[in-house]
Scaffold this motif. Sequence first.
Motif, PDB file in Angstrom:
ATOM      1  N   ILE A 106       0.835  -1.207   0.000  1.00 13.94           N
ATOM      2  CA  ILE A 106       0.000   0.000   0.000  1.00 13.94           C
ATOM      3  C   ILE A 106       0.868   1.254   0.000  1.00 13.94           C
ATOM      4  CG2 ILE A 106      -1.841  -1.176   1.245  1.00 13.94           C
ATOM      5  CD1 ILE A 106      -1.006   0.482   3.743  1.00 13.94           C
ATOM      6  N   SER A 107       0.309   2.329  -0.530  1.00 11.95           N
ATOM      7  CA  SER A 107       0.945   3.628  -0.412  1.00 11.95           C
ATOM      8  C   SER A 107       0.866   4.086   1.039  1.00 11.95           C
ATOM      9  CB  SER A 107       0.236   4.638  -1.318  1.00 11.95           C
ATOM     10  OG  SER A 107       0.636   5.954  -0.986  1.00 11.95           O
ATOM     11  N   PRO A 108       1.941   4.702   1.570  1.00 14.60           N
ATOM     12  CA  PRO A 108       1.864   5.230   2.937  1.00 14.60           C
ATOM     13  C   PRO A 108       0.686   6.185   3.134  1.00 14.60           C
ATOM     14  CG  PRO A 108       4.140   5.212   2.209  1.00 14.60           C
ATOM     15  CD  PRO A 108       3.301   4.846   1.007  1.00 14.60           C
ATOM     16  N   ALA A 109       0.287   6.883   2.068  1.00 12.04           N
ATOM     17  CA  ALA A 109      -0.816   7.845   2.181  1.00 12.04           C
ATOM     18  C   ALA A 109      -2.134   7.177   2.543  1.00 12.04           C
ATOM     19  CB  ALA A 109      -0.971   8.621   0.868  1.00 12.04           C
ATOM     20  N   TRP A 110      -2.242   5.877   2.290  1.00  5.74           N
ATOM     21  CA  TRP A 110      -3.500   5.175   2.548  1.00  5.74           C
ATOM     22  C   TRP A 110      -3.591   4.617   3.968  1.00  5.74           C
ATOM     23  CZ3 TRP A 110      -2.592   1.658  -2.324  1.00  5.74           C
ATOM     24  CH2 TRP A 110      -2.652   2.460  -3.473  1.00  5.74           C
ATOM     25  N   THR A 111      -2.499   4.626   4.707  1.00  7.10           N
ATOM     26  CA  THR A 111      -2.464   3.964   6.013  1.00  7.10           C
ATOM     27  C   THR A 111      -3.575   4.438   6.957  1.00  7.10           C
ATOM     28  OG1 THR A 111      -0.101   3.493   5.859  1.00  7.10           O
ATOM     29  CG2 THR A 111      -1.054   3.556   8.069  1.00  7.10           C
ATOM     30  N   MET A 130      12.772   8.481  -3.137  1.00  5.54           N
ATOM     31  CA  MET A 130      13.196   9.861  -2.927  1.00  5.54           C
ATOM     32  C   MET A 130      13.675  10.509  -4.226  1.00  5.54           C
ATOM     33  SD  MET A 130      13.666  12.426  -1.023  1.00  5.54           S
ATOM     34  CE  MET A 130      13.216  11.665   0.533  1.00  5.54           C
ATOM     35  N   PHE A 131      13.125  11.674  -4.536  1.00  9.19           N
ATOM     36  CA  PHE A 131      13.627  12.438  -5.684  1.00  9.19           C
ATOM     37  C   PHE A 131      15.058  12.909  -5.410  1.00  9.19           C
ATOM     38  CE2 PHE A 131       9.827  14.280  -8.296  1.00  9.19           C
ATOM     39  CZ  PHE A 131       9.390  13.000  -8.543  1.00  9.19           C
ATOM     40  N   HIS A 139      11.528  17.607 -17.640  1.00  6.73           N
ATOM     41  CA  HIS A 139      10.646  17.279 -16.512  1.00  6.73           C
ATOM     42  C   HIS A 139       9.503  16.418 -17.017  1.00  6.73           C
ATOM     43  CE1 HIS A 139      12.343  21.349 -16.202  1.00  6.73           C
ATOM     44  NE2 HIS A 139      12.605  21.006 -14.948  1.00  6.73           N
ATOM     45  N   PHE A 140       8.960  15.547 -16.149  1.00  8.87           N
ATOM     46  CA  PHE A 140       7.767  14.833 -16.602  1.00  8.87           C
ATOM     47  C   PHE A 140       6.537  15.622 -16.166  1.00  8.87           C
ATOM     48  CE2 PHE A 140       7.284  11.950 -12.725  1.00  8.87           C
ATOM     49  CZ  PHE A 140       8.532  12.184 -12.174  1.00  8.87           C
ATOM     50  N   ARG A 141       6.077  16.435 -17.115  1.00  8.15           N
ATOM     51  CA  ARG A 141       4.979  17.382 -16.884  1.00  8.15           C
ATOM     52  C   ARG A 141       3.663  16.938 -17.534  1.00  8.15           C
ATOM     53  NH1 ARG A 141       7.834  20.130 -13.276  1.00  8.15           N
ATOM     54  NH2 ARG A 141       8.810  22.101 -13.931  1.00  8.15           N
ATOM     55  N   LYS A 142       3.644  15.791 -18.184  1.00 15.49           N
ATOM     56  CA  LYS A 142       2.440  15.362 -18.894  1.00 15.49           C
ATOM     57  C   LYS A 142       1.254  15.255 -17.938  1.00 15.49           C
ATOM     58  CE  LYS A 142       0.786  11.659 -21.946  1.00 15.49           C
ATOM     59  NZ  LYS A 142       1.162  10.378 -22.606  1.00 15.49           N
ATOM     60  N   ALA A 143       0.099  15.720 -18.366  1.00 11.62           N
ATOM     61  CA  ALA A 143      -1.113  15.608 -17.548  1.00 11.62           C
ATOM     62  C   ALA A 143      -1.378  14.139 -17.237  1.00 11.62           C
ATOM     63  CB  ALA A 143      -2.303  16.203 -18.294  1.00 11.62           C
ATOM     64  N   GLY A 144      -1.678  13.855 -15.988  1.00  8.91           N
ATOM     65  CA  GLY A 144      -1.919  12.479 -15.576  1.00  8.91           C
ATOM     66  C   GLY A 144      -0.660  11.763 -15.153  1.00  8.91           C
ATOM     67  N   SER A 145       0.494  12.322 -15.525  1.00 11.01           N
ATOM     68  CA  SER A 145       1.761  11.808 -15.005  1.00 11.01           C
ATOM     69  C   SER A 145       1.968  12.484 -13.654  1.00 11.01           C
ATOM     70  CB  SER A 145       2.893  12.167 -15.967  1.00 11.01           C
ATOM     71  OG  SER A 145       4.148  11.888 -15.411  1.00 11.01           O
ATOM     72  N   PRO A 146       2.518  11.785 -12.652  1.00  7.46           N
ATOM     73  CA  PRO A 146       2.533  12.412 -11.319  1.00  7.46           C
ATOM     74  C   PRO A 146       3.598  13.474 -11.125  1.00  7.46           C
ATOM     75  CG  PRO A 146       3.543  10.240 -11.226  1.00  7.46           C
ATOM     76  CD  PRO A 146       3.013  10.408 -12.624  1.00  7.46           C
ATOM     77  N   GLY A 147       4.342  13.803 -12.180  1.00  7.83           N
ATOM     78  CA  GLY A 147       5.425  14.765 -12.015  1.00  7.83           C
ATOM     79  C   GLY A 147       4.953  16.129 -11.546  1.00  7.83           C
ATOM     80  N   HIS A 178       9.698  12.922  -1.198  1.00  7.50           N
ATOM     81  CA  HIS A 178       9.607  11.463  -1.185  1.00  7.50           C
ATOM     82  C   HIS A 178       8.300  11.133  -1.871  1.00  7.50           C
ATOM     83  CE1 HIS A 178       8.427   7.464   0.403  1.00  7.50           C
ATOM     84  NE2 HIS A 178       9.625   7.228  -0.056  1.00  7.50           N
ATOM     85  N   ALA A 179       8.394  10.731  -3.128  1.00  7.88           N
ATOM     86  CA  ALA A 179       7.236  10.655  -4.011  1.00  7.88           C
ATOM     87  C   ALA A 179       6.595   9.279  -3.950  1.00  7.88           C
ATOM     88  CB  ALA A 179       7.647  11.011  -5.437  1.00  7.88           C
ATOM     89  N   THR A 180       5.699   9.093  -3.053  1.00  9.82           N
ATOM     90  CA  THR A 180       4.815   7.954  -2.796  1.00  9.82           C
ATOM     91  C   THR A 180       5.500   6.847  -2.001  1.00  9.82           C
ATOM     92  OG1 THR A 180       3.152   6.478  -3.702  1.00  9.82           O
ATOM     93  CG2 THR A 180       5.061   6.851  -5.089  1.00  9.82           C
ATOM     94  N   GLY A 181       6.216   5.882  -2.571  1.00 10.29           N
ATOM     95  CA  GLY A 181       6.765   4.768  -1.807  1.00 10.29           C
ATOM     96  C   GLY A 181       5.719   3.702  -1.513  1.00 10.29           C
ATOM     97  N   TYR A 182       6.166   2.658  -0.798  1.00 19.43           N
ATOM     98  CA  TYR A 182       5.264   1.566  -0.433  1.00 19.43           C
ATOM     99  C   TYR A 182       5.499   1.105   0.995  1.00 19.43           C
ATOM    100  CZ  TYR A 182       3.045   0.558  -4.923  1.00 19.43           C
ATOM    101  OH  TYR A 182       2.271   0.639  -6.050  1.00 19.43           O
ATOM    102  N   ASN A 183       4.425   0.699   1.674  1.00 21.70           N
ATOM    103  CA  ASN A 183       4.479  -0.056   2.920  1.00 21.70           C
ATOM    104  C   ASN A 183       3.955  -1.460   2.639  1.00 21.70           C
ATOM    105  OD1 ASN A 183       5.182   2.289   4.265  1.00 21.70           O
ATOM    106  ND2 ASN A 183       3.165   2.583   5.205  1.00 21.70           N
ATOM    107  N   LYS A 184       4.507  -2.435   3.346  1.00 20.19           N
ATOM    108  CA  LYS A 184       3.859  -3.744   3.382  1.00 20.19           C
ATOM    109  C   LYS A 184       2.964  -3.774   4.610  1.00 20.19           C
ATOM    110  CE  LYS A 184       7.075  -6.643   0.875  1.00 20.19           C
ATOM    111  NZ  LYS A 184       6.280  -6.361  -0.329  1.00 20.19           N
ATOM    112  N   ALA A 185       1.691  -4.118   4.402  1.00 17.80           N
ATOM    113  CA  ALA A 185       0.726  -4.121   5.503  1.00 17.80           C
ATOM    114  C   ALA A 185       0.066  -5.486   5.596  1.00 17.80           C
ATOM    115  CB  ALA A 185      -0.321  -3.031   5.288  1.00 17.80           C
ATOM    116  N   LEU A 186      -0.350  -5.834   6.810  1.00 17.30           N
ATOM    117  CA  LEU A 186      -1.003  -7.118   7.071  1.00 17.30           C
ATOM    118  C   LEU A 186      -2.512  -6.962   6.924  1.00 17.30           C
ATOM    119  CD1 LEU A 186      -0.919 -10.070   8.127  1.00 17.30           C
ATOM    120  CD2 LEU A 186      -0.966  -9.110  10.451  1.00 17.30           C
ATOM    121  N   SER A 187      -3.108  -7.753   6.037  1.00 14.91           N
ATOM    122  CA  SER A 187      -4.558  -7.697   5.877  1.00 14.91           C
ATOM    123  C   SER A 187      -5.235  -8.154   7.169  1.00 14.91           C
ATOM    124  CB  SER A 187      -4.988  -8.601   4.716  1.00 14.91           C
ATOM    125  OG  SER A 187      -6.405  -8.759   4.723  1.00 14.91           O
ATOM    126  N   ALA A 188      -6.198  -7.378   7.637  1.00 12.29           N
ATOM    127  CA  ALA A 188      -6.936  -7.745   8.851  1.00 12.29           C
ATOM    128  C   ALA A 188      -7.776  -8.997   8.636  1.00 12.29           C
ATOM    129  CB  ALA A 188      -7.823  -6.582   9.286  1.00 12.29           C
TER     130      ALA A 188
END
Length: 445
Positions: free
Chosen positions: A58-63, A114-115, A170-178, A289-299
Amino acid sequence: MTYEAGLQALDPRNFSGPMWEQLTGMKSNVVELSNPDQYSKAVAEHIAGSGAYDVLDISPAWTPSLADGGVIAPLDDYIAKYMNPADLEDYHPLYKALPTYKGKIWGFFDDGDMFALYYRKDIFEDPKMVEAYQAKFNAKLAPPKTWEEYAQIAQFITDQMAPNVYGAGHFRKAGSPGNQFDFLQQYRANGGKLFGDDMKAGLASDAGVKTLQNMIAANAASIPGNNELDAVSLWAAFLTGKVAMIYSWPPSGRMAANYSQSATAINFIPQSQIAGKVGYAVVPGNPEHATGYNKALSADSANPEAAYLFMQWACSPPVSLARCMLPYALRDPYRISHFKSELYGALFPSAKEYLSNLNNSANVGLLDPIMPGAQDYFLSIDRMCTAVWAGADSKASLETAAAEWNETTDRLGVDSQKAFYTEFLKLPGATADNTVEKLGMAVTL
């Protein structure tokens, strides 16, 4: 276990999954999902009570939302029972607290996205370029420390070397996360606040205008087609020698050294024509720090203890190092032992400098906002930037984006969002005023 579809999933399919089976006899099943589906499918299966997943990427933002929704389980009891405490202390301080929410640990951080700035040393050290820059600006040609310097240097190189080489891309395309990542790192480095005490968006500010002005100047100094580039096409432009500076995710350095391209899985990336010519620097101000991942345990895991033990093993210092060193992998160094690793430092001639720069970038790095609605806030920034690149007024576009942020906040609940944002602000790297370095926790190698 869930994994992002494509290159990310090759690690558990080809490396960590088979190795875990060899060690324990436990088979694993990798479910490849798109990034948005890694959130929505996890929630849907939880509501259905299917127990379809054991381990969630999961993305850390979703925690916060997945924890509050009961989709993921806390790991504290398992950690106390099974983990060597030194393994937790081995995380770089920027990343250690990322899976922490309301005083509990909800996963293991697993991707140092990390950028960093990657630049052509041969151009920056060319005596003719150095002399010309000194004559024009009475300053040394060196990696930029500010965004104004960045645009100035990019324009200088373009003026001197185009059409063979352009100063930046730069990656400036719309829909690209840059757009979202770049705006957020510059805006906060310029003193911008995401939200006020009343949770109204802070975007329509002097910091917002300054950020867009700097980004517009950088665009003007860049390779033709800059505003339509995505991350892969930007890498191709850099690797083929068309661009002198980029800032992007850590695979940029491995690709520039031709290390990644040793794997056939990544042969869609061109061979580097600039190997041995690339230097590394911290992005001006504070890198994202552009997104990243956590490993999480499904409940809902039917095998929570075994699932936890796989997560702990996969993210342990030696196994995570081996996974980050896979040439096709997109997992990036995040442990102190990764940055100090002699094995990693020998992967390509400048690997030690590369690792040192990633560590130094994390010391001053900024985190993506970790709260519900983060993706909606990000998409508003992307639409704002895309409109500005097309000629829209910066201040008016900032006001439109701020209004969209306020609508998102109102829809999700002001008090609830304020509580999530308050939790986020406790994390090192949440703002330019509380980076790891400013908190006195910087890691020196």
